[in-house]
Design a protein around this motif. Structure first.
Motif, mmCIF file in Angstrom:
data_model
loop_
_atom_site.group_PDB
_atom_site.id
_atom_site.type_symbol
_atom_site.label_atom_id
_atom_site.label_comp_id
_atom_site.label_asym_id
_atom_site.label_seq_id
_atom_site.Cartn_x
_atom_site.Cartn_y
_atom_site.Cartn_z
ATOM 1 N N LYS A 13 32.792 35.228 -9.007
ATOM 2 C CA LYS A 13 32.055 34.570 -10.073
ATOM 3 C C LYS A 13 31.934 35.544 -11.261
ATOM 4 O O LYS A 13 31.823 36.742 -11.026
ATOM 5 N N PRO A 14 32.047 35.097 -12.485
ATOM 6 C CA PRO A 14 31.902 33.727 -13.000
ATOM 7 C C PRO A 14 33.172 32.889 -13.015
ATOM 8 O O PRO A 14 33.160 31.799 -13.592
ATOM 9 N N ALA A 15 34.275 33.368 -12.433
ATOM 10 C CA ALA A 15 35.448 32.502 -12.288
ATOM 11 C C ALA A 15 35.071 31.320 -11.390
ATOM 12 O O ALA A 15 34.264 31.467 -10.469
ATOM 13 N N PRO A 16 35.645 30.159 -11.614
ATOM 14 C CA PRO A 16 35.228 28.955 -10.886
ATOM 15 C C PRO A 16 35.819 28.806 -9.489
ATOM 16 O O PRO A 16 35.413 27.913 -8.737
ATOM 17 N N SER A 61 26.001 34.567 -13.140
ATOM 18 C CA SER A 61 27.451 34.460 -12.963
ATOM 19 C C SER A 61 27.814 33.276 -12.076
ATOM 20 O O SER A 61 28.819 32.595 -12.305
ATOM 21 N N THR A 115 27.347 30.016 -14.014
ATOM 22 C CA THR A 115 28.461 29.911 -14.953
ATOM 23 C C THR A 115 29.727 29.449 -14.238
ATOM 24 O O THR A 115 30.472 28.595 -14.738
ATOM 25 N N ALA A 116 29.968 29.997 -13.048
ATOM 26 C CA ALA A 116 31.132 29.606 -12.255
ATOM 27 C C ALA A 116 31.080 28.125 -11.893
ATOM 28 O O ALA A 116 32.096 27.413 -11.957
ATOM 29 N N LYS A 169 29.531 25.757 -13.492
ATOM 30 C CA LYS A 169 29.744 24.994 -14.718
ATOM 31 C C LYS A 169 31.227 24.940 -15.057
ATOM 32 O O LYS A 169 31.770 23.878 -15.388
ATOM 33 N N LYS A 170 31.922 26.074 -14.941
ATOM 34 C CA LYS A 170 33.361 26.126 -15.219
ATOM 35 C C LYS A 170 34.150 25.278 -14.231
ATOM 36 O O LYS A 170 35.210 24.742 -14.568
#
Length: 225
Positions: free
Chosen positions: A147-150, A175, A178-179, A181-182
């Protein structure tokens, strides 16, 4: 909502202070430069061990180095968990929430940035097999970015046989939210157990499904409807 994906650390188990303690020890032991507590704090939650180690200690660490240092850190963390028995409990209201989801046959899983050895430790200590299948849990196995990569939530949704927009995610970390959300998660609920992050979550439009303090509020928000 057709399925629920739980973050674990800082969400189901309020252990952030124990992870921080272990990481502070490791970084101060092995990092060449002096690093502030604030920098450590803002760059560890939700990230994989390899990302943290390369960020703080040496960007050129080999996989063998990372494995050795990661094992040392996680071993220290588990020792801290066992030494702090009063903290070795699931978040308030979580047992009742999981029992309810199970009774409703709601698909559910865990998506955590921690390693397999810690997941096995949690299954043993908390008897998580009452509610979860270990094989559906997504953890850091070195094959996807943290995270924050999905990626972690995309993988977790796929394991449930659902589309991301059909899932609800519950997360505590900036993070992690954010992940989610992405990843295009349909409902994202932020948990802020100590009331420190609500303003930051709201300012960044994270936790649009609600911000709660514990799982008693989670039940009020979703399960009594």
């Amino acid at each position: 909502m057709k399925g629920v994906i739980f973050d674990f650390n800082g969400t189901m188990f309020l252990d952030s202070h124990l992870h921080e303690q272990a990481w502070f020890h490791m970084i101060r032991k092995y990092a060449a430069a002096t690093i502030t507590d604030e920098e450590i704090f803002t760059n560890i939650h939700g990230r994989t061990n390899s990302e943290i180690l390369r960020h703080f200690i040496n960007k050129d660490l080999t996989q063998k180095d990372i494995r050795k240092l990661s094992d040392e850190k996680e071993g220290l963390y588990r020792e801290l968990c066992l030494k702090n028995e009063k903290d070795l409990v699931l978040t308030k209201g979580l047992v009742e929430t999981l029992d309810h989801l199970k009774s409703q046959c709601m698909p559910r899983t865990i998506a955590t940035a921690t390693v397999k050895e810690n997941v096995a430790f949690y299954f043993d200590v908390f008897k998580l097999d009452r509610w979860f299948d270990f094989e559906t849990v997504t953890f850091d196995n070195g094959t996807f970015p943290g995270k924050p990569a999905p990626d972690i939530f995309l993988i977790a949704a796929k394991k449930l046989g659902l589309q991301p927009n059909e899932c609800l995610v519950i997360e505590d970390a900036f993070s992690g939210l954010t992940a989610a959300k992405k990843a295009g998660i349909g409902t994202i609920i932020a948990i802020d157990p100590f009331g420190k992050n609500r303003e930051a979550f709201e300012q960044n439009e994270l936790g649009s499904g609600g911000i709660i303090q514990d799982f008693t509020a989670f039940q009020e928000l979703l399960l009594v409807k």
